[in-house]
Write a protein that holds these residues in place. Structure first.
Motif, PDB file in Angstrom:
ATOM      1  N   TRP A  14      85.328 -36.755 -10.822  1.00 44.32           N
ATOM      2  CA  TRP A  14      85.753 -35.858  -9.626  1.00 44.32           C
ATOM      3  C   TRP A  14      87.030 -35.603  -9.588  1.00 44.32           C
ATOM      4  O   TRP A  14      87.629 -34.637  -9.242  1.00 44.32           O
ATOM      5  N   PRO A  52      80.449 -32.483  -1.416  1.00 48.70           N
ATOM      6  CA  PRO A  52      81.347 -32.929  -2.133  1.00 48.70           C
ATOM      7  C   PRO A  52      80.937 -32.805  -3.628  1.00 48.70           C
ATOM      8  O   PRO A  52      81.629 -32.621  -4.596  1.00 48.70           O
ATOM      9  N   GLN A  65      83.497 -41.145  -0.345  1.00 49.31           N
ATOM     10  CA  GLN A  65      82.070 -41.421  -1.159  1.00 49.31           C
ATOM     11  C   GLN A  65      82.295 -42.425  -2.283  1.00 49.31           C
ATOM     12  O   GLN A  65      83.121 -42.561  -2.948  1.00 49.31           O
ATOM     13  N   CYS A 115      77.555 -36.541   4.027  1.00 54.97           N
ATOM     14  CA  CYS A 115      78.588 -35.817   3.178  1.00 54.97           C
ATOM     15  C   CYS A 115      78.840 -35.983   1.905  1.00 54.97           C
ATOM     16  O   CYS A 115      79.838 -36.308   1.213  1.00 54.97           O
ATOM     17  N   LYS A 116      77.381 -35.871   1.273  1.00 50.36           N
ATOM     18  CA  LYS A 116      77.578 -36.362  -0.217  1.00 50.36           C
ATOM     19  C   LYS A 116      77.267 -35.084  -1.302  1.00 50.36           C
ATOM     20  O   LYS A 116      77.946 -34.921  -2.310  1.00 50.36           O
ATOM     21  N   MET A 140      89.833 -38.381   0.151  1.00 49.57           N
ATOM     22  CA  MET A 140      88.363 -38.764   0.026  1.00 49.57           C
ATOM     23  C   MET A 140      88.415 -39.760  -1.044  1.00 49.57           C
ATOM     24  O   MET A 140      89.225 -40.019  -2.000  1.00 49.57           O
ATOM     25  N   SER A 192      79.924 -38.922  -9.891  1.00 50.38           N
ATOM     26  CA  SER A 192      81.462 -39.093  -9.491  1.00 50.38           C
ATOM     27  C   SER A 192      82.405 -39.308 -10.781  1.00 50.38           C
ATOM     28  O   SER A 192      83.485 -39.611 -10.186  1.00 50.38           O
ATOM     29  N   SER A 196      77.982 -42.447   1.725  1.00 44.90           N
ATOM     30  CA  SER A 196      78.937 -41.690   2.606  1.00 44.90           C
ATOM     31  C   SER A 196      79.302 -42.579   3.697  1.00 44.90           C
ATOM     32  O   SER A 196      78.772 -42.947   4.546  1.00 44.90           O
TER      33      SER A 196
END
Length: 460
Positions: free
Chosen positions: A33, A116, A274, A112-113, A1, A30, A264
């Motif tokens: 992360w 995660p 992301q 797909c945010k 990712m 983020s 995404s």
């Protein structure tokens, strides 16, 4: 990712020159992360965690609502409705309990945010929940999470436990007098439960189907009481606004679509993942910083907000990815799911697969969606296999028109969008399937989704 925290810098180009693509990224949600145990309370507090909550609790609920409203934060779940205004709709002095429901039922193809975000930084959501509940005078909040994502479910449960132990949830939070309980609810995997009223029915223990509106959830939502339903990213963005200020938030993005957001990027790209950037960045800029399309291939079509939004082509690379820019170009920003497909992809096959998904996930409550998606699938399969007639192209457009705007909820509109846009940009490809008696693409090269190398971020 690919994580936006790998890049730093301001969100806007310096005066008199263009910023490098990487400098356009602005890691907030983020930001850490990639750090060890980023999901823990200890890590979150090292990064100004729960400081926004302290500021919010020192303000009156109405002042918090006004502050979020002035920041310009818009819902990150698809529609882009102003978050503060949504909170403001909750009636006060009505004598009823108020509820906050967080929609974590992320299931839009290509999106797909939120998952995660919850996996790497769940405390941002929890802090945002406490601030929002203080603002709308709620003492119960629910997080409706997809039941399939068990690792995220476990991590979220642990984060809630940590918050209770530290005094950020429970009775008399930080001595403010606010009592709040948070319940994590695992859904059963129905796409329709991403629609807010279907989610509420599911949360109450009934079959997930959209409700007739009015009344709206703000008046009669969960258990027929005033309810705010917000997306994960919307709520998780609130703590940073309180900590750093509404002017800081408005300094990013555009006038009508301010702030940062998660994009995404997936499909036939060199580095899917992301990317957190200000609203208004373009796909060209995102591709520049992510290594572009997979080596030796070119962009053919893409979606700005998941499969339920009208597709774009390579001529739209410079469309600003904010609500106004994408809307003016003929699509919707939606959930900012940028699915990129190269020239090896058959448009008819892609649209057929998307339509199969919507037909499968239709709740069946209304006739246009239930019957329309079924017949779209039958016709699209015939077109893909070369068994259709030219008149069938007008027929699928007519069926899509009978679904669009006439179904009970937005699922029908989402199913119709790929039909309209693909016929607009790629009608000739549909005709080739019919006249050529089948798909003109080599099945060995036509990969609907990214191949294994692209998934791994390796150039093919």
């Amino acid at each position: 990712m690919t994580v936006a925290a790998e890049y730093g810098g301001s969100s806007r180009p310096p005066a008199g020159g263009e910023a490098s693509p990487e400098k356009l990224l602005v890691p907030v949600l983020s930001a850490f992360w990639d750090q060890p145990e980023s999901w823990t309370l200890e890590t979150y507090r090292r990064h100004e965690g729960y400081e926004g909550l302290r500021k919010a609790l020192a303000m009156s609920p109405d002042d918090v609502i006004a502050y979020v409203k002035d920041s310009g934060l818009r819902g990150r779940g698809g529609a882009g409705f102003p978050t503060g205004m949504k909170w403001q709709f909750i009636p006060q002095g009505d004598g009823k309990p108020h509820y906050l429901v967080v929609n974590a039922d992320e299931s839009e193809p290509g999106t797909c945010k939120d998952i995660p975000l919850l996996f790497a930084n769940p405390h941002a959501l929890i802090e945002g929940i406490v601030i929002a509940c203080h603002a709308i005078r709620a003492h119960h909040a629910f997080i409706y999470l997809r039941g399939e994502v068990v690792p995220v479910l476990r991590r979220l449960h642990e984060a809630v436990r940590e918050a209770y132990a530290a005094g950020f949830l429970g009775k008399n939070i930080l001595g403010s007098g606010l009592d709040l309980d948070v319940i994590v609810h695992a859904g059963a995997g129905a796409y329709i439960c991403g629609e807010e009223t279907a989610l509420l029915d599911s949360l109450e223990g009934r079959r997930g189907q959209p409700r007739l509106r009015p009344p709206f959830p703000a008046v009669a939502g969960l258990y027929a009481c005033p309810t705010v339903v917000n997306n994960v990213e919307s709520i998780a963005s609130v703590p940073a606004i309180l900590t750093k200020g509404k002017d800081w938030f408005r300094s990013m993005g555009s006038e009508k679509s301010p702030g940062f957001t998660l994009y995404s990027l997936s499909g036939h790209v060199a580095s899917p993942g992301q990317y957190e950037a200000p609203l208004g960045i373009t796909l060209r800029q995102l591709l520049d910083m992510s290594g572009g399309m997979r080596r030796g291939h070119r962009l053919k079509f893409w979606t700005p907000g998941g499969s339920s939004t009208p597709m774009f082509t390579d001529e739209h690379l410079d469309v600003p990815l904010d609500y106004e820019g994408v809307g003016a170009a003929g699509s919707m920003l939606g959930t900012k799911a940028l699915q990129c497909f190269d020239e090896t992809t058959c448009v008819v096959r892609a649209v057929t697969r998307w339509t199969e998904f919507y037909a499968h996930e239709s709740c069946g409550k209304c006739t246009p969606c239930r019957e329309g998606t079924y017949w779209l699938v039958q016709l699209l399969r015939d077109i893909e296999a070369g068994r259709a007639r030219t008149a069938d192209l007008d027929k699928i457009a007519d069926i899509a028109d009978n679904i669009n705007g006439k179904s009970f909820c937005a699922l029908g509109d989402g199913a119709a969008s790929p039909i309209f846009s693909s016929l607009k940009y790629f009608r000739e490809e549909y005709e080739q399937h019919i006249t050529g008696r089948g798909c003109p693409f080599d099945p060995a090269k036509s990969t609907l989704w990214a191949d294994n190398d692209a998934h791994l971020g390796v150039n093919a």
